[in-house]
Enzyme design. Structure first.
Site, PDB file in Angstrom:
ATOM      1  N   LYS A 168       0.857  -1.177   0.003  1.00 60.21           N
ATOM      2  CA  LYS A 168       0.013   0.024  -0.033  1.00 60.21           C
ATOM      3  C   LYS A 168       0.764   1.138  -0.061  1.00 60.21           C
ATOM      4  CE  LYS A 168      -3.815  -2.235   0.361  1.00 60.21           C
ATOM      5  NZ  LYS A 168      -5.068  -2.151  -0.462  1.00 60.21           N
ATOM      6  N   ASP A 197      -0.602  -0.179  -4.366  1.00 60.73           N
ATOM      7  CA  ASP A 197      -1.993   0.373  -4.537  1.00 60.73           C
ATOM      8  C   ASP A 197      -2.253   1.646  -3.404  1.00 60.73           C
ATOM      9  OD1 ASP A 197      -4.935   0.457  -4.217  1.00 60.73           O
ATOM     10  OD2 ASP A 197      -5.080  -1.681  -3.137  1.00 60.73           O
ATOM     11  N   GLU A 223      -2.008   0.501  -8.478  1.00 63.01           N
ATOM     12  CA  GLU A 223      -3.526   0.152  -8.736  1.00 63.01           C
ATOM     13  C   GLU A 223      -4.193   1.328  -7.681  1.00 63.01           C
ATOM     14  OE1 GLU A 223      -6.094  -3.009  -5.801  1.00 63.01           O
ATOM     15  OE2 GLU A 223      -4.231  -3.498  -6.651  1.00 63.01           O
ATOM     16  N   GLU A 249     -11.802  -2.194  -9.053  1.00 66.08           N
ATOM     17  CA  GLU A 249     -12.743  -2.607  -7.789  1.00 66.08           C
ATOM     18  C   GLU A 249     -13.636  -1.662  -7.608  1.00 66.08           C
ATOM     19  OE1 GLU A 249     -10.597  -1.669  -3.717  1.00 66.08           O
ATOM     20  OE2 GLU A 249      -8.918  -2.287  -5.197  1.00 66.08           O
ATOM     21  N   ASP A 272     -14.171  -6.617  -9.812  1.00 63.36           N
ATOM     22  CA  ASP A 272     -14.742  -7.355  -8.444  1.00 63.36           C
ATOM     23  C   ASP A 272     -16.016  -7.768  -8.664  1.00 63.36           C
ATOM     24  OD1 ASP A 272     -15.970  -7.719  -5.761  1.00 63.36           O
ATOM     25  OD2 ASP A 272     -14.330  -6.507  -4.846  1.00 63.36           O
ATOM     26  N   HIS A 299     -10.025  -8.109  -8.081  1.00 60.67           N
ATOM     27  CA  HIS A 299      -9.738  -7.512  -6.464  1.00 60.67           C
ATOM     28  C   HIS A 299     -10.477  -8.447  -5.580  1.00 60.67           C
ATOM     29  CE1 HIS A 299     -11.688  -4.932  -3.316  1.00 60.67           C
ATOM     30  NE2 HIS A 299     -10.448  -4.564  -2.960  1.00 60.67           N
TER      31      HIS A 299
END
Length: 362
Positions: A168, A197, A223, A249, A272, A299
């Site tokens: 992240k 992400d 992401e 997502e 997703d 996701h």
């Protein structure tokens, strides 16, 4: 005709096994909405969707007050017609997250029912393109973790044979993100994939700035760098960096994915199944991505996405975030960094009734 005689709806709360923090939020709990469709021939199928802490009761209300009554008595076999029928009942609330989550629980149950009736697994019904896919880990890459723990998590994933880790990003300064990523890259070497992400944290200009810092580290993808509705910002970013931009997502319609693909604003599609409204639209997005020569790496929801990603030719990776161990008796087969889709009738999830009772919300 195989008529729908009864539909059961329940809400269960699951606590995450690990603390999950990203640049925008914390994962408080997983509200899991389960739908079981019972038919006149004595069969049943179960599907589910989820939230990360809010909105679960709203999904249940939409189901019990509107969608379930609209489906009772109908033939359970034509899943496309039933999906369109649900859409017709909710024109005033689509496209939207709550409606998509409700659709997904029903649609997944209908696919599970179809597989149980025919004796086929979801993986085979949906295409059967790959017998297994590489898996990468996210559980060791949360934003609140110190550098040492990020490195340890990446090493554990590499030792376990996984193909990569997701880290992240979105720390207050670019220097912090760069330090954390550089430490992970040094620890795992150049051949191990490292994804990042941002969970929609950046402005367009800042995303371009950070992407250029990520490029020398060989990042696999960037992401959700921007708010999901910023199509033009994603297009500018994709044109400004060699790092593939991963989006999906937080997109809730097939048409919106079409916009991103046509604009060249997405390099990895992360559709997703819960947020797109079920398996029926998920497959449409995956095949649309295939038409643009874009890979699909969905996701979350690994227990369900393993079958879908393996079903389509452009399936790329499965994300490792365990979420259903507390309420299921089945588990995924992961060997040599690859995950194998379950080859049993239906979606391949064996729910534990006693555990569901323990976690059910009154």
């Amino acid at each position: 005709m195989t008529r729908i005689e009864r539909i059961d709806v329940q809400l269960v709360d699951l606590q995450p096994a690990a603390v999950r923090v990203d640049a925008m939020q914390s994962f408080v709990k997983q509200e899991t909405v389960l739908v079981t469709v019972h038919t006149s021939d004595g069969l049943s199928g179960t599907g589910y969707s989820y939230t990360i802490g809010t909105g679960g009761r709203a999904v249940v209300s939409l189901l019990t007050d509107h969608l379930v009554p609209a489906l009772l008595g109908r033939d359970a076999r034509p899943v496309e017609a039933l999906w369109r029928h649900m859409l017709d009942q909710t024109r005033a609330t689509t496209v939207g997250a709550i409606t998509s989550l409700a659709f997904a629980a029903v649609d997944t149950a209908l696919w599970d029912l179809r597989g149980r009736r025919t004796g086929e697994s979801l993986w085979r019904m949906a295409g059967g393109a790959h017998e297994r896919l590489p898996v990468y880990d996210t559980e060791g890459g949360w934003l609140h973790l110190p550098v040492e723990e990020l490195v340890d998590g990446a090493k554990r994933a590499a030792t376990a044979g996984m193909c990569g880790v997701k880290i992240k990003v979105g720390r207050p300064s670019l220097a912090e993100d760069a330090e954390r990523l550089a430490a992970v890259r040094e620890a795992v070497g150049p051949a191990f994939e490292v994804m990042v992400d941002a969970n929609q944290a950046f402005t367009s200009a800042e995303a371009i700035r950070r992407a250029r810092t990520y490029e020398p580290l060989g990042i696999a993808w960037f992401e959700e760098p921007l708010p999901a509705d910023d199509l033009h910002g994603h297009r500018r970013l994709a044109a400004a960096t060699s790092v593939p931009v991963a989006v999906g997502e937080s997109l809730y319609s097939v048409q919106r994915f079409g916009d991103y693909l046509a604009a060249g604003a997405v390099g990895i599609v992360q559709v997703d199944v819960a947020r797109i409204g079920g398996i029926t639209p998920w497959l449409k997005v995956a095949h649309a991505a295939e038409a643009f020569n874009v890979a699909v790496s969905p996701h979350f929801l690994m227990e369900l996405h393993v079958s879908l990603a393996a079903a389509v030719p452009n399936g790329m990776y499965v994300e490792h975030i365990p979420q259903l161990q507390a309420i299921t008796r089945s588990s995924l087969l992961i060997e040599d960094g690859h995950v194998t889709p379950p080859d049993v009738p239906g979606i391949g999830i064996d729910w534990d009734p006693d555990a569901l009772d323990d976690h059910r919300v009154a």
